[in-house]
Design a protein around this motif. Structure first.
Motif, mmCIF file in Angstrom:
data_model
loop_
_atom_site.group_PDB
_atom_site.id
_atom_site.type_symbol
_atom_site.label_atom_id
_atom_site.label_comp_id
_atom_site.label_asym_id
_atom_site.label_seq_id
_atom_site.Cartn_x
_atom_site.Cartn_y
_atom_site.Cartn_z
ATOM 1 N N UNK A 128 9.424 -53.076 -56.187
ATOM 2 C CA UNK A 128 9.620 -51.640 -57.211
ATOM 3 C C UNK A 128 9.151 -50.580 -56.308
ATOM 4 N N UNK A 129 7.967 -50.900 -55.516
ATOM 5 C CA UNK A 129 7.076 -49.826 -54.871
ATOM 6 C C UNK A 129 6.208 -50.498 -54.017
ATOM 7 N N UNK A 130 6.463 -50.742 -52.708
ATOM 8 C CA UNK A 130 5.723 -51.335 -51.817
ATOM 9 C C UNK A 130 4.328 -50.513 -51.735
ATOM 10 N N UNK A 131 4.393 -49.307 -51.813
ATOM 11 C CA UNK A 131 3.111 -48.427 -51.786
ATOM 12 C C UNK A 131 2.032 -48.828 -52.764
ATOM 13 N N UNK A 132 2.226 -49.652 -53.754
ATOM 14 C CA UNK A 132 1.224 -50.149 -54.660
ATOM 15 C C UNK A 132 0.300 -51.073 -53.908
ATOM 16 N N UNK A 133 0.530 -51.621 -52.594
ATOM 17 C CA UNK A 133 -0.157 -52.420 -51.999
ATOM 18 C C UNK A 133 -1.665 -52.091 -51.921
ATOM 19 N N UNK A 134 -2.050 -50.778 -51.401
ATOM 20 C CA UNK A 134 -3.463 -50.574 -51.250
ATOM 21 C C UNK A 134 -4.340 -50.622 -52.586
ATOM 22 N N UNK A 135 -3.483 -50.374 -53.742
ATOM 23 C CA UNK A 135 -4.316 -50.264 -55.168
ATOM 24 C C UNK A 135 -4.634 -51.720 -55.449
ATOM 25 N N UNK A 136 -3.852 -52.579 -55.083
ATOM 26 C CA UNK A 136 -3.991 -54.047 -55.420
ATOM 27 C C UNK A 136 -5.007 -54.974 -54.443
ATOM 28 N N UNK A 137 -4.996 -54.115 -53.185
ATOM 29 C CA UNK A 137 -5.925 -54.850 -52.003
ATOM 30 C C UNK A 137 -7.338 -54.220 -52.481
ATOM 31 N N UNK A 138 -7.409 -53.093 -52.918
ATOM 32 C CA UNK A 138 -8.670 -52.367 -53.031
ATOM 33 C C UNK A 138 -9.522 -53.143 -54.325
ATOM 34 N N UNK A 139 -8.592 -53.874 -54.948
ATOM 35 C CA UNK A 139 -9.286 -54.678 -56.145
ATOM 36 C C UNK A 139 -9.666 -56.489 -55.838
ATOM 37 N N UNK A 140 -9.330 -56.278 -54.507
ATOM 38 C CA UNK A 140 -9.546 -57.964 -54.086
ATOM 39 C C UNK A 140 -8.306 -58.648 -53.999
ATOM 40 N N UNK A 141 -7.094 -58.415 -54.127
ATOM 41 C CA UNK A 141 -6.143 -58.796 -54.128
ATOM 42 C C UNK A 141 -5.510 -58.909 -52.773
ATOM 43 N N UNK A 142 -6.063 -59.843 -51.859
ATOM 44 C CA UNK A 142 -5.484 -59.819 -50.465
ATOM 45 C C UNK A 142 -4.439 -60.615 -49.972
ATOM 46 N N UNK A 143 -4.156 -61.530 -50.890
ATOM 47 C CA UNK A 143 -3.185 -62.454 -50.548
ATOM 48 C C UNK A 143 -1.678 -61.913 -50.849
ATOM 49 N N UNK A 144 -1.369 -60.659 -50.923
ATOM 50 C CA UNK A 144 0.004 -60.272 -51.280
ATOM 51 C C UNK A 144 1.096 -60.760 -50.592
ATOM 52 N N UNK A 145 0.875 -61.355 -49.540
ATOM 53 C CA UNK A 145 1.982 -62.096 -48.877
ATOM 54 C C UNK A 145 2.025 -63.433 -48.843
ATOM 55 N N UNK A 146 0.993 -64.052 -49.728
ATOM 56 C CA UNK A 146 1.329 -65.623 -49.696
ATOM 57 C C UNK A 146 2.546 -65.630 -50.893
ATOM 58 N N UNK A 147 3.367 -66.708 -50.282
ATOM 59 C CA UNK A 147 4.319 -66.850 -51.270
ATOM 60 C C UNK A 147 3.747 -67.259 -52.731
ATOM 61 N N UNK A 148 2.901 -68.116 -52.888
ATOM 62 C CA UNK A 148 2.551 -68.373 -54.593
ATOM 63 C C UNK A 148 2.216 -66.881 -55.176
ATOM 64 N N UNK A 149 1.563 -66.078 -54.589
ATOM 65 C CA UNK A 149 1.345 -64.792 -55.145
ATOM 66 C C UNK A 149 2.565 -64.010 -55.557
ATOM 67 N N UNK A 150 3.746 -64.216 -54.743
ATOM 68 C CA UNK A 150 4.864 -63.258 -54.968
ATOM 69 C C UNK A 150 5.298 -63.901 -56.786
ATOM 70 N N UNK A 151 5.004 -64.977 -57.070
ATOM 71 C CA UNK A 151 5.568 -65.655 -58.290
ATOM 72 C C UNK A 151 4.364 -65.518 -59.291
ATOM 73 N N UNK A 152 3.351 -65.090 -59.110
ATOM 74 C CA UNK A 152 2.486 -64.719 -59.989
ATOM 75 C C UNK A 152 2.603 -63.492 -61.013
ATOM 76 N N UNK A 153 2.054 -63.488 -62.078
ATOM 77 C CA UNK A 153 2.093 -62.282 -62.738
ATOM 78 C C UNK A 153 1.061 -61.400 -62.725
ATOM 79 N N UNK A 154 1.133 -60.228 -63.095
ATOM 80 C CA UNK A 154 0.031 -59.384 -62.866
ATOM 81 C C UNK A 154 -1.191 -59.552 -63.642
#
Length: 69
Positions: A16-42
């Motif tokens: 939807x918006x790749x620019x959301x990544x920094x917001x997620x990284x700032x709260x500790x979600x450092x595994x955004x590129x992991x295949x399993x995280x792609x299929x994880x709900x918010x």
């Protein structure tokens, strides 16, 4: 404007918006590129990272409103 819910998948959110990544990284979600995280709900990701899922969805939707893709 896109809106997300707690059931939105992280992979879908990043499409939807790749620019959301920094917001997620700032709260500790450092595994955004992991295949399993792609299929994880918010909600699942928030719970794993000890973040209130409702507050996270609000923050994400606020971001998406101010920063359309």
């Amino acid at each position: 404007m896109a809106q997300v819910t707690k059931s939105t998948m992280i992979g879908e959110l990043l499409q939807i918006n790749p620019n959301i990544a920094p917001l997620l990284l700032n709260i500790g979600m450092h595994c955004l590129g992991c295949p399993s995280s792609q299929m994880e709900s918010i909600e699942d990701a928030a719970m794993v990272h000890n973040v209130d899922p409702d507050a996270l969805v609000k923050d994400i939707n606020d971001f998406l409103e101010k920063n359309p893709a």
